[in-house]
Write an enzyme that holds these catalytic residues in place. Structure first.
Site, PDB file in Angstrom:
ATOM      1  N   GLU A  34      -9.759  -7.590   2.732  1.00 54.43           N
ATOM      2  CA  GLU A  34      -9.452  -8.638   1.744  1.00 54.43           C
ATOM      3  C   GLU A  34      -8.394  -9.619   2.270  1.00 54.43           C
ATOM      4  O   GLU A  34      -7.699  -9.338   3.252  1.00 54.43           O
ATOM      5  CB  GLU A  34      -8.970  -8.017   0.433  1.00 54.43           C
ATOM      6  N   LYS A 169      -0.837   2.142  -7.439  1.00 56.77           N
ATOM      7  CA  LYS A 169       0.620   2.253  -7.597  1.00 56.77           C
ATOM      8  C   LYS A 169       0.986   2.829  -8.960  1.00 56.77           C
ATOM      9  O   LYS A 169       0.344   2.512  -9.966  1.00 56.77           O
ATOM     10  CB  LYS A 169       1.252   0.868  -7.499  1.00 56.77           C
TER      11      LYS A 169
END
Ligand SMILES: O=c1[nH]cc([C@@H]2O[C@H](COP(=O)(O)O)[C@@H](O)[C@H]2O)c(=O)[nH]1
Length: 306
Positions: A34, A169
């Site tokens: 990405e 996360k």
């Protein structure tokens, strides 16, 4: 930014670099990468250095890297070193582009840094089954009220691309993220562990639905998913390497402290060692998948993905 003159823009309006096109045509291993991580994840020149190092790790492990971005309104799969540099220098001038933004960025001739959802979309469009990143988006804390759920999760539900990441996360709501992935029918496998990792640490307190131990095992799951036309994506969660988990723990403590102090605390993701480790695992899975396809069908992966 100029488009690469050597990339051919196919009928789908996507420019594929000659190297990526050749690798796909021979059924070789290709790994999509990405560009949001480059433009929005860290400053120049650290971002360029990281992007080049990640591409190098993919190559050293036998696969061809295909960084994806929209340049002057043209989606590109596989960037030249000049394009990569230009992207890194431009940084935040490139619009963070998720699936919902693609049509507008293309129609307006803009420059877009693709997130996980947009990168998956383009990878699938050109026939790349494997995509490596750092971390994916998820369900935000209080997501049950705000409905702030990353489009990465719905993309995983409807696009058959395997994403290799270090999990999610803990700034996000990991249990709800896993629930949402289940609802979307996404296969979630933790690599060499039973626990779903939390990006900076190996532990999240959540058990992963599946446990995989090798690139070959991952390749078999990807192959089964494809063979059955399930149509959904796969998430392979690779825990942060042990030697880097120590510093990760310090960051994790900071996140937990900050979460108590401010609800919308956010942190740039820049753990280079972690992304490089994912690139290593992702390249090995891409090679194992390419080998498996050739063994089973004697036809290139490229042909089978159509
Ligand atoms: O820990 C992180 N993981 C991933 C991202 C990037 O952000 C995107 C998700 O953004 P959102 O939460 O707006 O869907 C991911 O696809 C990736 O490109 C990020 O900033 N931080």
């Amino acid at each position: 930014m100029s488009s690469s003159s050597s990339s051919s823009t196919g009928p789908m309006g996507v420019a594929v670099s000659p190297e990526v096109e050749a690798a796909l045509a021979r059924g070789g291993a290709v790994v999509a990468l990405e560009s949001t991580i480059i433009c929005h994840g860290m400053p120049y020149p650290k971002n360029l250095q990281t992007a080049m190092e990640v591409e190098a790790v993919v190559r050293e492990n036998g696969a061809v890297p295909a960084t994806i971005a929209i340049l002057n309104g043209v989606p590109h799969v596989g960037l030249s070193s000049e394009q990569l540099k230009s992207l890194a220098v431009s940084g935040r001038h490139f619009q963070k582009t998720a699936r919902r933004d693609i049509a507008h960025v293309v129609a307006s001739g803009g420059n877009g840094a693709t997130t996980v959802s947009a990168t998956m979309f383009f990878a699938h469009k050109v026939g790349i089954p494997i995509f490596v990143t750092g971390g994916i988006g998820g369900v935000h804390r209080n997501g049950e009220q705000t409905m702030d759920i990353s489009s990465d999760l719905t993309e995983l539900g409807k696009t058959p691309v395997t994403v290799i990441s270090a999990g999610v996360k803990s700034i996000l709501d990991i249990p709800r993220t896993l629930e949402y992935l289940e609802t979307q029918g996404v296969t979630v496998a933790a690599y060499k562990t039973n626990e779903f990792p939390a990006f900076f640490t190996e532990v999240s307190g959540c058990k992963a639905p599946c446990h995989v131990d090798s690139p070959e095992e991952c390749a078999k799951i990807i192959y089964a998913n494809k063979n059955l036309h399930l149509g959904s994506g796969i998430l392979i969660a690779v825990p942060i390497p042990k030697e880097h988990a120590a510093s990760g723990n310090a960051i994790e403590s900071a996140i937990q402290k900050a979460l108590k102090e401010a609800e919308n605390f956010s942190l740039a993701y820049s753990d280079i060692a972690l992304v490089k480790n994912n690139a290593l695992v992702g390249a090995k899975i891409a090679v194992a998948l390419s080998d498996l396809h050739k063994r089973v069908t004697n036809r290139p992966v490229f042909a089978l993905l159509r």
